[in-house]
Design an enzyme around this catalytic site. Structure first.
Site, PDB file in Angstrom:
ATOM      1  N   LYS A  70       0.829  -1.214   0.000  1.00 25.77           N
ATOM      2  CA  LYS A  70       0.000   0.000   0.000  1.00 25.77           C
ATOM      3  C   LYS A  70       0.861   1.261   0.000  1.00 25.77           C
ATOM      4  O   LYS A  70       0.653   2.172  -0.802  1.00 25.77           O
ATOM      5  CB  LYS A  70      -0.934   0.031   1.230  1.00 25.77           C
ATOM      6  CG  LYS A  70      -1.863  -1.172   1.337  1.00 25.77           C
ATOM      7  CD  LYS A  70      -2.762  -1.088   2.559  1.00 25.77           C
ATOM      8  CE  LYS A  70      -2.036  -1.144   3.884  1.00 25.77           C
ATOM      9  NZ  LYS A  70      -1.364  -2.426   4.174  1.00 25.77           N
ATOM     10  N   ARG A  88      -9.908   1.083   8.397  1.00 23.77           N
ATOM     11  CA  ARG A  88      -9.507  -0.280   8.743  1.00 23.77           C
ATOM     12  C   ARG A  88     -10.598  -0.998   9.517  1.00 23.77           C
ATOM     13  O   ARG A  88     -10.441  -2.167   9.851  1.00 23.77           O
ATOM     14  CB  ARG A  88      -8.275  -0.200   9.629  1.00 23.77           C
ATOM     15  CG  ARG A  88      -6.987  -0.672   8.956  1.00 23.77           C
ATOM     16  CD  ARG A  88      -5.915  -0.512  10.002  1.00 23.77           C
ATOM     17  NE  ARG A  88      -4.697  -1.177   9.787  1.00 23.77           N
ATOM     18  CZ  ARG A  88      -3.645  -0.666   9.144  1.00 23.77           C
ATOM     19  NH1 ARG A  88      -3.727   0.492   8.520  1.00 23.77           N
ATOM     20  NH2 ARG A  88      -2.528  -1.331   9.105  1.00 23.77           N
ATOM     21  N   ARG A 146      11.938  -5.114   4.956  1.00 23.05           N
ATOM     22  CA  ARG A 146      11.644  -3.702   4.677  1.00 23.05           C
ATOM     23  C   ARG A 146      12.542  -2.746   5.459  1.00 23.05           C
ATOM     24  O   ARG A 146      12.853  -2.945   6.616  1.00 23.05           O
ATOM     25  CB  ARG A 146      10.192  -3.411   5.054  1.00 23.05           C
ATOM     26  CG  ARG A 146       9.898  -1.911   5.107  1.00 23.05           C
ATOM     27  CD  ARG A 146       8.463  -1.597   5.172  1.00 23.05           C
ATOM     28  NE  ARG A 146       7.772  -2.238   6.267  1.00 23.05           N
ATOM     29  CZ  ARG A 146       6.451  -2.244   6.378  1.00 23.05           C
ATOM     30  NH1 ARG A 146       5.709  -1.667   5.463  1.00 23.05           N
ATOM     31  NH2 ARG A 146       5.883  -2.827   7.401  1.00 23.05           N
ATOM     32  N   ARG A 190      11.142  -0.654  11.181  1.00 25.14           N
ATOM     33  CA  ARG A 190      10.024  -0.383  12.090  1.00 25.14           C
ATOM     34  C   ARG A 190      10.002  -1.329  13.274  1.00 25.14           C
ATOM     35  O   ARG A 190      10.275  -2.513  13.136  1.00 25.14           O
ATOM     36  CB  ARG A 190       8.702  -0.481  11.320  1.00 25.14           C
ATOM     37  CG  ARG A 190       8.306   0.829  10.701  1.00 25.14           C
ATOM     38  CD  ARG A 190       7.198   0.710   9.711  1.00 25.14           C
ATOM     39  NE  ARG A 190       6.032  -0.043  10.173  1.00 25.14           N
ATOM     40  CZ  ARG A 190       4.943  -0.227   9.440  1.00 25.14           C
ATOM     41  NH1 ARG A 190       4.871   0.292   8.225  1.00 25.14           N
ATOM     42  NH2 ARG A 190       3.933  -0.919   9.912  1.00 25.14           N
ATOM     43  N   ARG A 221      -0.778  -8.641  13.185  1.00 27.13           N
ATOM     44  CA  ARG A 221      -1.304  -7.633  12.243  1.00 27.13           C
ATOM     45  C   ARG A 221      -2.145  -8.300  11.155  1.00 27.13           C
ATOM     46  O   ARG A 221      -3.179  -7.763  10.739  1.00 27.13           O
ATOM     47  CB  ARG A 221      -0.154  -6.825  11.636  1.00 27.13           C
ATOM     48  CG  ARG A 221       0.394  -5.783  12.631  1.00 27.13           C
ATOM     49  CD  ARG A 221       1.812  -5.362  12.326  1.00 27.13           C
ATOM     50  NE  ARG A 221       1.975  -4.749  11.027  1.00 27.13           N
ATOM     51  CZ  ARG A 221       3.159  -4.596  10.424  1.00 27.13           C
ATOM     52  NH1 ARG A 221       4.266  -5.023  10.999  1.00 27.13           N
ATOM     53  NH2 ARG A 221       3.228  -4.009   9.252  1.00 27.13           N
TER      54      ARG A 221
HETATM   55  P1  AP5 Z   1       4.859  -1.602   1.844  1.00 26.85           P
HETATM   56  O1  AP5 Z   1       4.526  -0.795   0.658  1.00 26.85           O
HETATM   57  O2  AP5 Z   1       5.608  -0.953   2.957  1.00 26.85           O
HETATM   58  O3  AP5 Z   1       3.536  -2.357   2.367  1.00 26.85           O
HETATM   59  P2  AP5 Z   1       2.285  -1.791   3.126  1.00 26.85           P
HETATM   60  O4  AP5 Z   1       1.078  -2.473   2.542  1.00 26.85           O
HETATM   61  O5  AP5 Z   1       2.273  -0.310   3.158  1.00 26.85           O
HETATM   62  O6  AP5 Z   1       2.585  -2.442   4.536  1.00 26.85           O
HETATM   63  P3  AP5 Z   1       2.544  -1.868   6.000  1.00 26.85           P
HETATM   64  O7  AP5 Z   1       3.223  -2.926   6.844  1.00 26.85           O
HETATM   65  O8  AP5 Z   1       3.075  -0.489   6.095  1.00 26.85           O
HETATM   66  O9  AP5 Z   1       1.044  -1.906   6.265  1.00 26.85           O
HETATM   67  P4  AP5 Z   1       0.393  -1.955   7.611  1.00 26.85           P
HETATM   68  O10 AP5 Z   1      -1.013  -1.870   7.187  1.00 26.85           O
HETATM   69  O11 AP5 Z   1       0.742  -3.114   8.476  1.00 26.85           O
HETATM   70  O12 AP5 Z   1       1.082  -0.735   8.379  1.00 26.85           O
HETATM   71  P5  AP5 Z   1       0.556   0.696   8.737  1.00 26.85           P
HETATM   72  O13 AP5 Z   1       1.725   1.593   8.752  1.00 26.85           O
HETATM   73  O14 AP5 Z   1      -0.619   1.066   7.927  1.00 26.85           O
HETATM   74  O15 AP5 Z   1       5.682  -2.894   1.353  1.00 26.85           O
HETATM   75  C1  AP5 Z   1       6.254  -3.801   2.283  1.00 26.85           C
HETATM   76  C2  AP5 Z   1       7.657  -4.216   1.797  1.00 26.85           C
HETATM   77  O16 AP5 Z   1       7.537  -5.008   0.627  1.00 26.85           O
HETATM   78  C3  AP5 Z   1       8.566  -3.037   1.407  1.00 26.85           C
HETATM   79  O17 AP5 Z   1       9.870  -3.333   1.793  1.00 26.85           O
HETATM   80  C4  AP5 Z   1       8.430  -2.950  -0.121  1.00 26.85           C
HETATM   81  O18 AP5 Z   1       9.635  -2.464  -0.713  1.00 26.85           O
HETATM   82  C5  AP5 Z   1       8.176  -4.403  -0.496  1.00 26.85           C
HETATM   83  N1  AP5 Z   1       7.246  -4.542  -1.622  1.00 26.85           N
HETATM   84  C6  AP5 Z   1       6.146  -3.767  -1.898  1.00 26.85           C
HETATM   85  N2  AP5 Z   1       5.525  -4.224  -3.007  1.00 26.85           N
HETATM   86  C7  AP5 Z   1       6.214  -5.328  -3.415  1.00 26.85           C
HETATM   87  C8  AP5 Z   1       6.073  -6.222  -4.516  1.00 26.85           C
HETATM   88  N3  AP5 Z   1       5.060  -6.106  -5.403  1.00 26.85           N
HETATM   89  N4  AP5 Z   1       6.973  -7.230  -4.624  1.00 26.85           N
HETATM   90  C9  AP5 Z   1       7.991  -7.378  -3.724  1.00 26.85           C
HETATM   91  N5  AP5 Z   1       8.184  -6.541  -2.675  1.00 26.85           N
HETATM   92  C10 AP5 Z   1       7.309  -5.522  -2.522  1.00 26.85           C
HETATM   93  O19 AP5 Z   1       0.016   0.463  10.224  1.00 26.85           O
HETATM   94  C11 AP5 Z   1       0.885   0.150  11.286  1.00 26.85           C
HETATM   95  C12 AP5 Z   1       0.094   0.076  12.577  1.00 26.85           C
HETATM   96  O20 AP5 Z   1      -0.519   1.355  12.858  1.00 26.85           O
HETATM   97  C13 AP5 Z   1      -1.081  -0.918  12.573  1.00 26.85           C
HETATM   98  O21 AP5 Z   1      -0.663  -2.233  12.911  1.00 26.85           O
HETATM   99  C14 AP5 Z   1      -2.005  -0.281  13.628  1.00 26.85           C
HETATM  100  O22 AP5 Z   1      -1.564  -0.568  14.922  1.00 26.85           O
HETATM  101  C15 AP5 Z   1      -1.818   1.213  13.386  1.00 26.85           C
HETATM  102  N6  AP5 Z   1      -2.794   1.783  12.418  1.00 26.85           N
HETATM  103  C16 AP5 Z   1      -2.535   2.376  11.218  1.00 26.85           C
HETATM  104  N7  AP5 Z   1      -3.663   2.778  10.615  1.00 26.85           N
HETATM  105  C17 AP5 Z   1      -4.684   2.431  11.463  1.00 26.85           C
HETATM  106  C18 AP5 Z   1      -6.095   2.551  11.382  1.00 26.85           C
HETATM  107  N8  AP5 Z   1      -6.703   3.119  10.308  1.00 26.85           N
HETATM  108  N9  AP5 Z   1      -6.840   2.090  12.428  1.00 26.85           N
HETATM  109  C19 AP5 Z   1      -6.239   1.515  13.520  1.00 26.85           C
HETATM  110  N10 AP5 Z   1      -4.910   1.360  13.638  1.00 26.85           N
HETATM  111  C20 AP5 Z   1      -4.136   1.800  12.618  1.00 26.85           C
END
Ligand code: AP5
Ligand code: ZN
Length: 217
Positions: free
Chosen positions: A13, A88, A127, A161, A172
């Site tokens: 994402k 979410r 990552r 992270r 997660r």
């Molecule tokens: P990346 O693009 O970083 O993936 P992502 O989908 O953004 O993953 P996240 O782990 O950031 O998502 P998340 O939903 O767990 O975290 P968030 O910060 O939202 O890609 C991942 C890796 O793979 C990278 O190294 C990239 O280079 C590689 N990659 C990408 N595409 C690829 C491909 N096609 N092929 C190969 N490699 C690839 O949330 C973190 C925490 O915050 C949550 O756990 C929660 O506690 C809280 N939080 C955030 N938003 C909310 C909400 N709305 N409500 C409640 N809690 C929330």
């Protein structure tokens, strides 16, 4: 336009939202990034969110909705946004509907990035992110050209992270399936869902996503 990127942790994402920001002139709005900034700044919301995030659980709807509402009101969001990691929960989706009704905006598309759980641990454990500009990288799938140096801004402080551990990733993923995956049906009934396969290489996913975004905006 308002675009929503749905998908489990590690689906790509953040990676794809940053690319769409450049190609489509939209603003990426990541609640994960906003929460990490709140934790780093030590705000009240950040203090409450820290342990929850490190455990891999969802931060309370109340905190997340307040942070999102403030950010959505900033001037750079007026050109259109890509929501990355929000909503979410159904409660968050309903709050977003209410906010957009007030501003007269609508959701152009909710895009579900389809991936297999088994690939997520590998993506997340490799990552790292540039501390200077926020560009995301991966040890295997998207390495920097020069080890330890950002291709974009030349900074040398690469960050990993606190919640990117194997145990936290499992939690997660569980939170995603229990609380977030039902949003695909929520948006399906509104006729706004597009499915984009996201197991391929980063640039192939970007090509498929670009076509969907062009049709929707
Ligand atoms: P990346 O693009 O970083 O993936 P992502 O989908 O953004 O993953 P996240 O782990 O950031 O998502 P998340 O939903 O767990 O975290 P968030 O910060 O939202 O890609 C991942 C890796 O793979 C990278 O190294 C990239 O280079 C590689 N990659 C990408 N595409 C690829 C491909 N096609 N092929 C190969 N490699 C690839 O949330 C973190 C925490 O915050 C949550 O756990 C929660 O506690 C809280 N939080 C955030 N938003 C909310 C909400 N709305 N409500 C409640 N809690 C929330
Ligand atoms: Zn950088």
């Amino acid at each position: 336009p308002v675009l929503i990127l749905l998908g489990p942790p590690g689906a790509g994402k953040g990676t794809q939202a940053r690319m769409l920001e450049e190609t489509h002139g939209l603003t990426q709005l990541s609640t994960g990034d906003l929460l990490r900034a709140a934790v780093a700044a030590g705000t009240d919301a950040g203090k409450q969110a820290k342990a929850v995030m490190e455990a891999g659980d969802l931060v309370s709807d109340e905190i997340v909705i307040a942070i999102l509402r403030d950010r959505l009101g900033e001037p750079d969001c007026a050109r259109g946004v890509i929501l990355d990691g929000f909503p979410r929960t159904i409660v968050q989706a309903e709050a977003l509907d209410a906010l957009l009704r007030q501003t007269g905006q609508r959701i152009n598309a909710a895009i579900s990035l389809a991936v297999e759980d088994a690939a997520m641990v590998e993506r997340i454990s490799g990552r790292f992110t540039c501390g200077g500009c926020g560009e995301g990288y991966h040890d295997t799938f998207k390495p920097t050209a020069k080890a330890g140096t950002c291709d974009h801004c030349g900074a040398t402080d690469m960050k990993r992270r606190a919640d990117d551990t194997a145990e936290t990733v499992a939690q997660r993923l569980e939170a995603y399936h229990a609380q977030t995956a039902p949003l695909i049906d929520y948006y399906q009934t509104k006729g706004a869902v597009s499915h984009v396969p996201a197991m391929g290489a980063i640039n192939d996913v970007a090509t498929a996503l670009n076509a969907v975004v062009r049709r929707a905006t």
